[in-house]
Scaffold this motif. Structure first.
Motif, PDB file in Angstrom:
ATOM      1  N   UNK A 154      16.893  72.157 -48.742  1.00  0.00           N
ATOM      2  CA  UNK A 154      17.293  73.503 -49.176  1.00  0.00           C
ATOM      3  C   UNK A 154      18.342  74.119 -48.434  1.00  0.00           C
ATOM      4  N   UNK A 155      19.644  74.305 -48.793  1.00  0.00           N
ATOM      5  CA  UNK A 155      20.836  74.741 -48.034  1.00  0.00           C
ATOM      6  C   UNK A 155      20.255  76.029 -47.420  1.00  0.00           C
ATOM      7  N   UNK A 156      19.337  77.084 -48.410  1.00  0.00           N
ATOM      8  CA  UNK A 156      18.932  78.200 -47.705  1.00  0.00           C
ATOM      9  C   UNK A 156      17.920  78.171 -46.737  1.00  0.00           C
ATOM     10  N   UNK A 194      31.575  74.180 -43.905  1.00  0.00           N
ATOM     11  CA  UNK A 194      31.651  73.283 -45.037  1.00  0.00           C
ATOM     12  C   UNK A 194      31.359  74.121 -46.238  1.00  0.00           C
ATOM     13  N   UNK A 195      31.128  75.249 -46.382  1.00  0.00           N
ATOM     14  CA  UNK A 195      30.945  76.224 -47.467  1.00  0.00           C
ATOM     15  C   UNK A 195      32.329  76.648 -47.917  1.00  0.00           C
ATOM     16  N   UNK A 196      33.119  76.995 -46.998  1.00  0.00           N
ATOM     17  CA  UNK A 196      34.553  77.045 -47.233  1.00  0.00           C
ATOM     18  C   UNK A 196      35.337  76.053 -47.707  1.00  0.00           C
ATOM     19  N   UNK A 232      33.900  73.490 -49.453  1.00  0.00           N
ATOM     20  CA  UNK A 232      33.533  73.347 -50.763  1.00  0.00           C
ATOM     21  C   UNK A 232      33.983  74.424 -51.610  1.00  0.00           C
ATOM     22  N   UNK A 233      34.293  75.684 -51.382  1.00  0.00           N
ATOM     23  CA  UNK A 233      35.015  76.621 -52.439  1.00  0.00           C
ATOM     24  C   UNK A 233      36.138  76.107 -52.567  1.00  0.00           C
ATOM     25  N   UNK A 234      37.066  75.881 -51.391  1.00  0.00           N
ATOM     26  CA  UNK A 234      38.433  75.185 -51.915  1.00  0.00           C
ATOM     27  C   UNK A 234      38.243  74.029 -52.824  1.00  0.00           C
ATOM     28  N   UNK A 235      37.529  73.227 -52.490  1.00  0.00           N
ATOM     29  CA  UNK A 235      37.394  71.966 -53.484  1.00  0.00           C
ATOM     30  C   UNK A 235      37.285  72.395 -55.048  1.00  0.00           C
ATOM     31  N   UNK A 236      36.294  73.427 -55.007  1.00  0.00           N
ATOM     32  CA  UNK A 236      35.923  74.085 -56.540  1.00  0.00           C
ATOM     33  C   UNK A 236      37.375  74.521 -57.067  1.00  0.00           C
ATOM     34  N   UNK A 270      27.637  70.410 -53.363  1.00  0.00           N
ATOM     35  CA  UNK A 270      29.085  70.679 -52.956  1.00  0.00           C
ATOM     36  C   UNK A 270      29.076  70.862 -51.437  1.00  0.00           C
ATOM     37  N   UNK A 271      28.255  71.610 -50.960  1.00  0.00           N
ATOM     38  CA  UNK A 271      28.573  71.928 -49.468  1.00  0.00           C
ATOM     39  C   UNK A 271      27.721  70.733 -48.621  1.00  0.00           C
TER      40      UNK A 271
END
Length: 676
Positions: free
Chosen positions: A241-243, A438-440, A442-446, A492-493
Motif C-alpha cells: 500500500x502506498x499509504x 515519483x508522485x509528481x 506520475x502526475x505529469x505522466x497523467x 502509476x506511482x
C-alpha cells in the motif's frame, strides 16, 4: 499454446462436478466440486455470453471468481421469492447455470484463439503467495476469522441458513436487518452446497479475493507499462500500500515531549511504552496522528465483503480501460460494467457508491476536456453509455440499500454527510509528500501521457479525490473511500518509483532501494507479524474465546431443544447465541445502534424489557403483552457470572414459576422458558 485444450479439459471437469448434486462424495471432493460450481462456473458462463472471446486466457480463469458471487446471489434471491427455500433456490440456480453452460458448449462459445495475455502468467505466483498468506494467517491464528465484524457476519449467515429471506437481525426478536445481506446469501449457498463450517465459509471468501487481487493489479498496470519486471513487482507495492509510506512520520510524535503536562524524557518514554506491535494494533501504530488507519492487508483479513468490492472496483476500471474512444459503443462491456457496479452496490454500498461517482464524474470530465481542448464531441461510450449504466445502477440498487440503511429517515443527507473531510485529506496527502518525486512524475505522466487510458484513470482519480475531500459518512466510514483511490494511484506511482531506481547508479541506487524497502517492506512485515500474533484484547473478545465446557453444553442444549424461531435473552454483550446456538439474541450491545442506525419506539421497549428481565423488579404486564404479540418462544439464560454480580436473579426467576420455568441447568448457567 492454444486455448482449446485447457478449455476442453475445464469443460469436462465442470460437467463432472454436477455429479456431486446427485451422489455422495468424500467431503474434500465435494468441497472442490462445490467451489467450482459456485465460485467459478456461473461467472465463466456469464463471460461466455457477454465477454470478449479474445481476452487473455487468465481472465477466463480468474474473472469468474469475481462475477460468480454477484450472479449466484441474485439468482438465489430471485428464486427464493418463488420457492421460499434456500436449498430449492440453490439447486434451481445451479440447474439454470448448467443449462446455459451446456448450450454454450454446443454453440462453441469457448475460446478459439491463442491470444497471449498482456500481463505475464508469472503473476500467478503473486496470486498464490497472497492467497496463501491469508490462508496461513487464518489457519495459524484461529481468532482472526471471528474478530471484530466476523462474529456478526457468522451470525447473519446462520440467520439466512436457518430462517431464510429476508433475514431479520440476529440480535433482535423481529427486526429486519440493516446490513447488506446479499454477501451472506452467497456464503449461505456455498455453505449449504459444500457442508463446511461457517468459519471456513467466511474465511474462504477472503482467501479467494486475496488470490485474485494481484492479477487485477497487474492487469491494471499493464495499461501503462509492458515491462515484465515492473508488472511482477506491482502486487508487492499494492499489497504493502502506498499509504503505508506515511509510517515514516511516526518519530514526529516525540515533538509532544517539548510541551504539555508531561514533557522531556518522561514523555518520550511514555510514547515508546505505548507502542504496540505484537498484534493487530500495529496498524494503528503505523498510522500517523491525525490520519486514518488504511491497511489493505487488514481489509483482506477482516471478514467482510469490503475486499470483494475493492476487487469489483478494479475489474470495472480494467474493463472501462479496454474500450477506447474510437469505438462508438461496446454493449457487452457496458452490460458487464453495469452488472459489476450493481454487485458492488449490493455487496458493499460505500465502494459501490464510489464506483458510481468515479464513472459519472469521469464521463462529465472527459466530455468537458474534449470540448474545451479540441471542440470535439464527448466519447459516446465513456460519457453516455457508462454514465447511463451508473444511473441505472443507482436506480435498481438504491431502494434495497435505503431500506437497509434507513436513508431518508430524518435530517438532511447533504448537510449531514457532505462536509470537508480534513482527516481524509491528511491521510491522502501524507504519503504523497513522502513520495513527492515519483508522485509528481506520475502526475505529469497523467497530464502529458497522451493516451486515452491516462485520461480515463486520471478522471477517475480526480472524481474520487473530490469525493474523499467532501464525504463525511457515519461511524468513520469515509475512511473506506481512500482505499479505491490509492489502488488507482499505486500502479502509476509505483511505476515511477521503479523507473527512478532503474535509472539510478551506484550509491544513489543503493540508497533508493534501501529507502523504498524501509517505506514499504517494514510496515508490511510488521503488519503480517502483528496479525500472526493477534489475540483477543477487548473484554468482549476475551470472554468469547474463554467459553467453558459447561457453557458449550448449554449452547448445545439450546440448539438441540428449542425452535429455530426462539429468542434468547442474556445479561451481557457477548452475542453468543446467534453463533454458537444459532438462535436470535433479544437485544444487542449498544454499539450496534450507532453502527447500523437502529431507532424507534419498538427498540426502546425491547431495551426496557431486557432491563426488566435482569433487574430486581417484576416484568410489567405491558411488556408481557408486547412479547405475546411477537408470537415467538422466549428464553432467559442466567450465566454463572451473572449470579455473582446479581445474586437476586435466581430467587426472582425461580420464585415465579408461573412465568419462568427452568428447563436446563448445569455448572455454566441456567435456562428459563418464559411462559406467555
Amino acid at each position: 499454446m492454444t486455448a482449446e485444450m485447457p478449455i476442453r479439459v475445464l469443460l469436462g471437469v465442470l460437467l463432472l462436478c454436477a455429479l456431486s448434486l446427485f451422489i455422495s462424495l468424500p467431503p474434500a471432493v465435494n468441497a472442490v466440486c462445490s467451489f467450482l460450481m459456485l465460485y467459478f462456473l456461473p461467472g465463466f458462463v456469464f463471460l461466455l455470453y457477454l465477454g470478449d472471446r479474445e481476452r487473455p486466457f487468465l481472465d477466463n480463469l480468474l474473472f469468474p471468481l469475481l462475477i460468480s458471487p454477484v450472479l449466484m446471489a441474485l439468482l438465489l434471491w430471485g428464486l427464493h421469492n418463488l420457492t421460499g427455500s434456500i436449498d430449492s433456490s440453490l439447486r434451481l440456480s445451479l440447474a439454470i447455470v448448467y443449462l446455459f453452460f451446456i448450450i454454450s458448449v454446443f454453440q462453441g462459445r469457448f475460446l478459439k484463439t491463442n491470444r497471449e495475455p498482456r500481463s505475464e502468467p508469472g503473476v500467478l505466483v503473486a496470486c498464490f503467495l497472497f492467497g496463501a498468506l491469508i490462508f496461513t494467517l487464518f489457519a495459524v491464528n484461529r481468532f482472526l476469522p471471528v474478530r471484530l465484524d466476523g462474529w456478526f457476519h457468522i451470525s447473519l449467515l446462520n440467520e439466512i441458513l436457518n430462517r431464510g429471506l429476508p433475514p431479520l437481525d440476529p440480535y433482535f426478536p423481529d427486526v429486519p436487518v440493516r446490513y447488506m445481506w446479499i454477501y451472506h446469501l452467497f456464503l449461505a449457498g456455498w455453505q449449504k452446497l459444500s457442508g463446511t463450517s461457517a468459519v471456513i465459509t467466511v474465511g474462504l471468501f477472503n482467501i479467494v479475493n486475496a488470490f485474485v487481487f494481484p492479477y487485477l493489479i497487474v492487469r491494471l498496470a499493464a495499461n501503462f507499462t509492458s515491462r515484465r519486471r515492473y508488472l511482477l513487482l506491482m502486487p508487492l507495492f499494492s499489497v504493502a500500500g502506498l499509504e503505508s509510506a506515511s509510517w515514516i512520520y511516526y518519530p514526529f510524535v516525540f515533538v509532544r515531549a517539548l510541551g504539555g503536562d508531561v514533557k522531556g524524557w518522561d514523555e518520550i518514554i511514555r510514547n515508546i511504552k505505548s507502542i504496540e506491535i505484537n498484534g493487530g494494533q500495529v496498524i494503528h501504530f503505523l498510522s500517523p496522528y491525525g490520519t486514518w488507519m488504511v491497511s489493505l492487508v487488514d481489509k483482506f483479513i477482516i471478514v467482510t465483503a469490503f475486499n470483494y468490492a475493492l476487487n469489483l472496483f478494479l475489474l470495472c476500471l480494467i474493463l472501462v480501460l479496454s474500450v477506447d474512444f474510437k469505438r462508438r459503443i461496446s454493449w457487452k462491456t457496458a452490460v458487464l460494467v453495469f452488472f459489476l457496479m450493481w454487485g458492488a452496490f449490493l455487496f458493499h454500498v460505500i465502494i459501490g457508491a464510489s464506483l458510481v461517482v468515479a464513472v459519472i464524474g469521469s464521463g462529465f470530465m472527459l466530455a468537458a476536456i474534449r470540448w474545451f481542448k479540441n471542440r470535439e464531441k464527448p466519447p459516446l461510450f465513456h460519457s453516455y453509455v457508462l454514465c447511463g449504466a451508473a444511473v441505472l445502477t443507482v436506480a435498481v440498487g438504491l431502494p434495497y440499500v435505503a431500506s437497509l440503511m434507513a436513508v431518508g429517515g430524518g435530517g438532511n443527507f447533504l448537510t449531514d454527510n457532505l462536509q470537508i473531510s480534513v482527516k481524509n485529506i491528511l491521510t491522502i496527502v501524507a504519503p504523497l509528500i513522502v513520495l513527492f518525486c515519483p508522485a509528481r512524475a506520475a502526475g505529469r505522466e497523467l497530464i502529458k501521457g497522451g493516451t486515452y487510458r491516462h485520461a480515463i484513470i486520471g478522471t477517475w482519480i480526480a472524481s474520487l479525490l473530490i469525493l474523499n475531500f467532501f464525504a463525511d459518512l457515519p461511524t468513520r466510514n469515509e475512511s473506506k473511500l481512500i482505499f479505491p483511490l490509492f489502488l488507482m494511484l499505486t500502479p502509476l506511482i509505483a511505476l515511477q518509483i521503479m523507473i527512478l531506481i532503474e535509472k539510478a547508479r551506484g550509491k544513489r541506487r543503493a540508497l533508493l532501494l534501501a529507502w523504498t524497502g524501509l517505506l514499504f517492506l517494514v510496515p508490511l512485515g510488521l503488519t503480517i507479524r502483528g496479525f500472526f500474533l493477534e489475540k483477543p484484547v477487548l473484554p468482549v473478545e476475551v470472554r468469547r474465546q474463554s467459553i467453558t465446557a459447561e457453557e458449550k453444553a448449554l449452547f448445545a442444549w439450546i440448539k438441540g431443544n428449542t425452535a429455530l424461531q426462539s429468542v434468547i435473552a442474556e445479561d451481557n454483550e457477548y452475542t453468543w447465541m446467534p453463533v454458537l446456538a444459532e438462535r436470535r439474541n433479544f437485544f444487542p450491545r449498544e454499539s450496534a445502534f450507532t453502527v447500523l442506525g437502529y431507532q424507534g419506539e419498538k427498540l426502546e421497549k425491547y431495551r426496557e424489557i431486557r432491563h426488566a428481565f435482569f433487574s430486581p423488579g417484576p416484568l410489567p404486564e405491558e411488556s408481557l403483552d408486547r412479547l405475546r404479540k411477537v408470537g415467538l418462544d422466549f428464553y432467559i439464560v442466567v450465566w454463572r457470572e451473572d449470579l455473582e454480580e446479581k445474586p437476586y436473579l435466581e430467587e426472582k426467576l425461580r420464585g415465579r414459576g408461573e412465568l419462568y420455568r427452568e428447563v436446563f441447568r448445569n455448572a455454566g448457567g441456567t435456562v428459563y422458558s418464559l411462559r406467555l
